[in-house]
Design a protein around this motif. Structure first.
Motif, PDB file in Angstrom:
ATOM      1  N   SER A  71     -18.281  -1.807  11.595  1.00 48.31           N
ATOM      2  CA  SER A  71     -17.818  -1.767  12.975  1.00 48.31           C
ATOM      3  C   SER A  71     -16.552  -2.601  13.081  1.00 48.31           C
ATOM      4  O   SER A  71     -16.462  -3.674  12.514  1.00 48.31           O
ATOM      5  CB  SER A  71     -18.895  -2.335  13.906  1.00 48.31           C
ATOM      6  OG  SER A  71     -20.033  -1.504  13.884  1.00 48.31           O
ATOM      7  N   SER A  72     -15.576  -2.080  13.808  1.00 49.25           N
ATOM      8  CA  SER A  72     -14.309  -2.786  13.953  1.00 49.25           C
ATOM      9  C   SER A  72     -14.376  -3.696  15.168  1.00 49.25           C
ATOM     10  O   SER A  72     -15.146  -3.467  16.092  1.00 49.25           O
ATOM     11  CB  SER A  72     -13.177  -1.775  14.112  1.00 49.25           C
ATOM     12  OG  SER A  72     -13.440  -0.957  15.219  1.00 49.25           O
ATOM     13  N   MET A 122     -14.089   4.054   7.887  1.00 50.30           N
ATOM     14  CA  MET A 122     -14.490   3.692   6.541  1.00 50.30           C
ATOM     15  C   MET A 122     -13.561   2.605   6.008  1.00 50.30           C
ATOM     16  O   MET A 122     -12.355   2.633   6.236  1.00 50.30           O
ATOM     17  CB  MET A 122     -14.439   4.914   5.612  1.00 50.30           C
ATOM     18  CG  MET A 122     -14.807   4.602   4.173  1.00 50.30           C
ATOM     19  SD  MET A 122     -14.867   6.072   3.113  1.00 50.30           S
ATOM     20  CE  MET A 122     -16.470   6.724   3.572  1.00 50.30           C
ATOM     21  N   ARG A 123     -14.135   1.638   5.305  1.00 53.00           N
ATOM     22  CA  ARG A 123     -13.354   0.561   4.705  1.00 53.00           C
ATOM     23  C   ARG A 123     -13.341   0.731   3.187  1.00 53.00           C
ATOM     24  O   ARG A 123     -14.283   1.261   2.592  1.00 53.00           O
ATOM     25  CB  ARG A 123     -13.948  -0.799   5.060  1.00 53.00           C
ATOM     26  CG  ARG A 123     -14.209  -1.019   6.553  1.00 53.00           C
ATOM     27  CD  ARG A 123     -12.941  -0.991   7.396  1.00 53.00           C
ATOM     28  NE  ARG A 123     -13.240  -1.349   8.783  1.00 53.00           N
ATOM     29  CZ  ARG A 123     -13.210  -2.585   9.248  1.00 53.00           C
ATOM     30  NH1 ARG A 123     -12.897  -3.593   8.462  1.00 53.00           N
ATOM     31  NH2 ARG A 123     -13.509  -2.835  10.507  1.00 53.00           N
ATOM     32  N   SER A 124     -12.305   0.250   2.560  1.00 50.11           N
ATOM     33  CA  SER A 124     -12.123   0.456   1.123  1.00 50.11           C
ATOM     34  C   SER A 124     -12.940  -0.502   0.277  1.00 50.11           C
ATOM     35  O   SER A 124     -13.214  -0.226  -0.877  1.00 50.11           O
ATOM     36  CB  SER A 124     -10.649   0.309   0.751  1.00 50.11           C
ATOM     37  OG  SER A 124     -10.232  -1.039   0.898  1.00 50.11           O
ATOM     38  N   GLY A 125     -13.290  -1.653   0.826  1.00 51.82           N
ATOM     39  CA  GLY A 125     -14.001  -2.645   0.032  1.00 51.82           C
ATOM     40  C   GLY A 125     -13.079  -3.520  -0.794  1.00 51.82           C
ATOM     41  O   GLY A 125     -13.526  -4.469  -1.438  1.00 51.82           O
ATOM     42  N   GLU A 126     -11.768  -3.213  -0.782  1.00 49.85           N
ATOM     43  CA  GLU A 126     -10.795  -4.010  -1.526  1.00 49.85           C
ATOM     44  C   GLU A 126     -10.220  -5.112  -0.646  1.00 49.85           C
ATOM     45  O   GLU A 126      -9.996  -4.913   0.546  1.00 49.85           O
ATOM     46  CB  GLU A 126      -9.651  -3.139  -2.038  1.00 49.85           C
ATOM     47  CG  GLU A 126     -10.031  -2.241  -3.194  1.00 49.85           C
ATOM     48  CD  GLU A 126      -8.796  -1.661  -3.873  1.00 49.85           C
ATOM     49  OE1 GLU A 126      -7.676  -2.042  -3.489  1.00 49.85           O
ATOM     50  OE2 GLU A 126      -8.971  -0.848  -4.787  1.00 49.85           O
ATOM     51  N   VAL A 145      -4.765  -4.358  13.444  1.00 50.84           N
ATOM     52  CA  VAL A 145      -4.687  -3.924  12.052  1.00 50.84           C
ATOM     53  C   VAL A 145      -5.997  -4.161  11.309  1.00 50.84           C
ATOM     54  O   VAL A 145      -6.625  -5.209  11.451  1.00 50.84           O
ATOM     55  CB  VAL A 145      -3.536  -4.647  11.319  1.00 50.84           C
ATOM     56  CG1 VAL A 145      -3.558  -4.317   9.828  1.00 50.84           C
ATOM     57  CG2 VAL A 145      -2.206  -4.227  11.913  1.00 50.84           C
ATOM     58  N   LEU A 146      -6.404  -3.174  10.527  1.00 46.66           N
ATOM     59  CA  LEU A 146      -7.537  -3.304   9.610  1.00 46.66           C
ATOM     60  C   LEU A 146      -6.961  -3.275   8.197  1.00 46.66           C
ATOM     61  O   LEU A 146      -6.517  -2.232   7.722  1.00 46.66           O
ATOM     62  CB  LEU A 146      -8.526  -2.148   9.807  1.00 46.66           C
ATOM     63  CG  LEU A 146      -9.141  -2.013  11.198  1.00 46.66           C
ATOM     64  CD1 LEU A 146     -10.030  -0.781  11.261  1.00 46.66           C
ATOM     65  CD2 LEU A 146      -9.925  -3.256  11.569  1.00 46.66           C
ATOM     66  N   TRP A 147      -6.976  -4.407   7.529  1.00 46.77           N
ATOM     67  CA  TRP A 147      -6.308  -4.498   6.239  1.00 46.77           C
ATOM     68  C   TRP A 147      -7.037  -3.731   5.145  1.00 46.77           C
ATOM     69  O   TRP A 147      -6.430  -3.332   4.149  1.00 46.77           O
ATOM     70  CB  TRP A 147      -6.135  -5.957   5.839  1.00 46.77           C
ATOM     71  CG  TRP A 147      -5.261  -6.701   6.798  1.00 46.77           C
ATOM     72  CD1 TRP A 147      -5.641  -7.664   7.681  1.00 46.77           C
ATOM     73  CD2 TRP A 147      -3.856  -6.500   7.013  1.00 46.77           C
ATOM     74  NE1 TRP A 147      -4.569  -8.090   8.427  1.00 46.77           N
ATOM     75  CE2 TRP A 147      -3.455  -7.387   8.035  1.00 46.77           C
ATOM     76  CE3 TRP A 147      -2.908  -5.652   6.438  1.00 46.77           C
ATOM     77  CZ2 TRP A 147      -2.149  -7.460   8.490  1.00 46.77           C
ATOM     78  CZ3 TRP A 147      -1.599  -5.730   6.895  1.00 46.77           C
ATOM     79  CH2 TRP A 147      -1.228  -6.626   7.913  1.00 46.77           C
ATOM     80  N   ASN A 148      -8.321  -3.504   5.320  1.00 46.96           N
ATOM     81  CA  ASN A 148      -9.056  -2.783   4.284  1.00 46.96           C
ATOM     82  C   ASN A 148      -9.481  -1.396   4.733  1.00 46.96           C
ATOM     83  O   ASN A 148     -10.475  -0.851   4.256  1.00 46.96           O
ATOM     84  CB  ASN A 148     -10.288  -3.589   3.847  1.00 46.96           C
ATOM     85  CG  ASN A 148     -11.274  -3.800   4.986  1.00 46.96           C
ATOM     86  OD1 ASN A 148     -10.936  -3.621   6.160  1.00 46.96           O
ATOM     87  ND2 ASN A 148     -12.492  -4.184   4.643  1.00 46.96           N
ATOM     88  N   ILE A 149      -8.729  -0.803   5.672  1.00 47.52           N
ATOM     89  CA  ILE A 149      -8.980   0.574   6.069  1.00 47.52           C
ATOM     90  C   ILE A 149      -8.882   1.474   4.844  1.00 47.52           C
ATOM     91  O   ILE A 149      -8.042   1.264   3.963  1.00 47.52           O
ATOM     92  CB  ILE A 149      -7.964   1.014   7.150  1.00 47.52           C
ATOM     93  CG1 ILE A 149      -8.251   2.427   7.666  1.00 47.52           C
ATOM     94  CG2 ILE A 149      -6.534   0.938   6.648  1.00 47.52           C
ATOM     95  CD1 ILE A 149      -9.314   2.504   8.681  1.00 47.52           C
ATOM     96  N   GLN A 155      -3.556   1.004  -4.688  1.00 50.65           N
ATOM     97  CA  GLN A 155      -2.289   0.542  -4.130  1.00 50.65           C
ATOM     98  C   GLN A 155      -1.212   1.582  -4.427  1.00 50.65           C
ATOM     99  O   GLN A 155      -0.912   1.869  -5.577  1.00 50.65           O
ATOM    100  CB  GLN A 155      -1.886  -0.802  -4.744  1.00 50.65           C
ATOM    101  CG  GLN A 155      -2.828  -1.948  -4.404  1.00 50.65           C
ATOM    102  CD  GLN A 155      -2.646  -2.454  -2.981  1.00 50.65           C
ATOM    103  OE1 GLN A 155      -1.741  -2.026  -2.278  1.00 50.65           O
ATOM    104  NE2 GLN A 155      -3.513  -3.347  -2.572  1.00 50.65           N
ATOM    105  N   LEU A 156      -0.644   2.149  -3.394  1.00 49.67           N
ATOM    106  CA  LEU A 156       0.396   3.156  -3.577  1.00 49.67           C
ATOM    107  C   LEU A 156       1.623   2.574  -4.254  1.00 49.67           C
ATOM    108  O   LEU A 156       2.246   3.211  -5.106  1.00 49.67           O
ATOM    109  CB  LEU A 156       0.783   3.747  -2.218  1.00 49.67           C
ATOM    110  CG  LEU A 156       1.841   4.846  -2.231  1.00 49.67           C
ATOM    111  CD1 LEU A 156       1.290   6.106  -2.875  1.00 49.67           C
ATOM    112  CD2 LEU A 156       2.319   5.149  -0.813  1.00 49.67           C
ATOM    113  N   LEU A 157       1.972   1.344  -3.903  1.00 54.18           N
ATOM    114  CA  LEU A 157       3.198   0.725  -4.382  1.00 54.18           C
ATOM    115  C   LEU A 157       2.901  -0.559  -5.138  1.00 54.18           C
ATOM    116  O   LEU A 157       2.041  -1.343  -4.736  1.00 54.18           O
ATOM    117  CB  LEU A 157       4.124   0.414  -3.204  1.00 54.18           C
ATOM    118  CG  LEU A 157       4.461   1.591  -2.279  1.00 54.18           C
ATOM    119  CD1 LEU A 157       5.258   1.096  -1.081  1.00 54.18           C
ATOM    120  CD2 LEU A 157       5.210   2.673  -3.029  1.00 54.18           C
TER     121      LEU A 157
END
Length: 396
Positions: free
Chosen positions: A36-37, A88-92, A115-119, A167-169
Motif C-alpha cells: 500500500s502506498s 507493484m514494487r520491485s523489491g530493489e 515518488v515511489l522509488w521502488n515502483i 537499472q536501465l542506465l
C-alpha cells in the motif's frame, strides 16, 4: 508528444448511487509483491476493507479464476477503485542519489511524497498471474487490462524476457561524481533554430520519443540516441509520415535501448511478432514484421516494456500523460527539450516543420495546460531543467 490511449468517453469518477455491475469484484487477491502506498485511499488492510469477513471462498477463487471481463459500457463514469493508488514494487533498494539536481535531493515535500522509488518499472514473464490479472483487469488500457482476455494476454506477456539489469542506465565510465545526466528530447517546434544539438549530445544519455528525426536537424536536436521510447502505433505512424525526413525505423545507435509503452492489445501482438521474429498475422498490423524496425539482431537485454502500474502511477501522482515524466524515476539529472512551454504559440508544432507553421492541437484526452503547469513546477523545484528559450520569454 508521445501518444498514449486515454479513456475519454467515460467521466472521471463514480458518484454515490451510480450502479456497479453486480458481478464486479471490489477487491483483488492478496499479492505479496504489492504494498500500500502512503497516498492510497483506504488501502490499509485492503482485503479486510473490501471483502466481507465471510468471503474466504471468494478470496480463494480470486487466486485461481480470472474475474469476468469488465467492459467500459457497463460504467456511466470512469470508476475509481480503492486500490487505484496501489502498485507493484520491485523489491530493489533505490540507487543512492549523488546528483545535486534531483528529486531525491529536492526540498519540495509534495513531490517527494509522490515518488515511489521502488515502483516496478518493467513488465515481463512471471509478473502476470491470476491474482495480478484480477487487480489489473479493473483498469483501462494502458493502465491495466479492462476488456481484454486473460489467457491471450498471459501468453503474450510470458514471451517478454526478464531484463538482465533492472537499472536501465548505468553510471558512465569516467564519471567523477557518480551522477547520471540525461537529455529527454521531444519534437516541439521550440527546438527549430535553437542550436542546442551539441548541448543535447553532451549528456551521458539521450532519450528520444516517437518520430525522432535527427538527419538534417543535428545542429538543433543533436544526433545521439541512447534510449528510444515508443508505442507500436507511434513507431509505425512516424515511419510512414516522416519517411521523407529519413525516419523509417527506430534509431539504431550502437548500444541503444528500446522502451515500449504497452498501450493496448496491439502492442502485445506487436511484441509477439518482434520476439518471435515473424510477421503479424492478425489485428491492424497484419503483414508487418516488427523486428525490421529495430537493430538487427535485437538483443533481449536492450528491450524493455513498461509495467501498467508504472503508467498509472505517473498519471495518478504527477498529473502527466506522457512518458518523459517517468525520467523522474529512471534518471537522476534531467534536461528536457522540445516539450510544451508557455510560449509554444511562437513556434510550429514540430521542429521538422520547415516550410509550414503548424499549431499545437489541444485534444480532449491530453491536457496540455495541466502538462505545462506540471513541467514548470518540476522545473521551478529544480528537479528538471526545461528548455524554454528564455531569451524570447524575457522579451517585451
Amino acid at each position: 508528444m508521445i501518444y498514449i490511449v486515454i479513456w475519454t468517453n467515460v467521466p472521471e469518477t463514480l458518484h454515490s448511487g451510480d450502479k456497479i455491475p453486480e458481478e464486479l469484484p471490489r477487491t483483488t487477491a492478496d499479492v505479496p509483491l504489492l504494498n500500500s502506498s502512503p497516498r492510497s485511499r483506504n488501502t490499509k488492510g485492503l482485503l479486510e476493507n473490501l471483502v466481507p469477513s465471510n468471503a474466504t471462498k471468494i478470496k480463494h477463487l480470486l487466486h485461481l479464476t480470472p474475474i469476468p471481463i469488465l467492459y467500459k459500457k457497463d460504467f456511466k463514469k470512469m470508476p475509481k477503485w480503492d486500490f487505484d493508488d496501489v502498485y507493484m514494487r520491485s523489491g530493489e533498494a533505490p540507487r543512492q542519489q549523488v546528483c545535486s539536481k534531483s528529486l531525491q535531493n529536492s526540498k519540495d515535500r509534495e513531490l517527494q511524497d509522490a515518488v515511489l522509488w521502488n515502483i516496478q518499472l518493467w513488465f515481463y514473464k512471471d509478473l502476470l498471474n491470476v491474482s495480478e490479472w484480477n487487480r489489473l483487469a479493473h483498469f483501462n488500457n494502458p493502465f491495466g487490462f479492462m476488456e481484454l482476455n486473460y489467457t491471450g494476454i498471459k501468453r503474450l506477456v510470458d514471451l517478454i524476457p526478464k531484463p538482465k539489469n533492472n537499472q536501465l542506465l548505468q553510471v558512465p565510465n569516467g564519471s567523477t561524481d557518480g551522477c547520471i545526466r540525461c537529455a529527454v528530447v521531444g519534437a516541439g517546434g521550440i527546438l527549430y533554430g535553437s542550436k542546442r544539438g551539441k548541448e543535447i549530445d553532451s549528456h551521458d544519455y539521450v532519450f528520444r520519443v516517437n518520430g525522432a528525426v535527427t538527419k538534417g536537424f543535428e545542429e538543433d536536436v543533436g544526433n545521439k540516441t541512447s534510449v528510444y521510447v515508443h508505442t507500436s502505433f507511434s513507431l509505425i505512424q512516424s515511419s510512414l509520415i516522416l519517411r521523407n525526413y529519413g525516419f523509417n525505423r527506430a534509431p539504431r545507435d550502437e548500444g541503444i535501448k528500446y522502451v515500449l509503452i504497452p498501450e493496448g492489445l496491439r502492442d502485445f501482438v506487436w511484441l509477439e511478432g518482434l520476439l518471435e521474429r515473424k510477421r503479424v498475422t492478425n489485428d491492424e498490423y497484419r503483414g508487418h514484421r516488427p523486428h525490421t524496425y529495430y537493430s538487427d539482431p535485437l538483443r533481449e537485454d536492450r528491450f524493455y516494456v513498461l509495467h501498467p502500474d508504472f503508467l498509472r502511477y505517473i498519471r495518478n501522482r504527477f498529473d502527466l500523460q506522457c512518458f518523459p515524466s517517468s525520467m523522474v524515476n529512471m534518471t537522476k539529472e534531467v534536461d528536457v527539450y522540445g516539450f510544451i512551454t508557455a510560449n509554444h504559440s511562437k513556434y510550429s508544432n514540430y521542429y521538422y516543420d520547415r516550410n509550414t507553421k503548424t499549431s499545437v492541437v489541444f485534444y480532449l484526452n491530453h491536457d496540455y495546460n495541466l502538462e505545462m503547469k506540471t513541467w514548470k513546477k518540476l522545473h521551478n523545484a529544480g528537479i528538471i531543467n526545461l528548455y524554454q528559450r528564455e531569451e524570447e520569454l524575457n522579451q517585451p
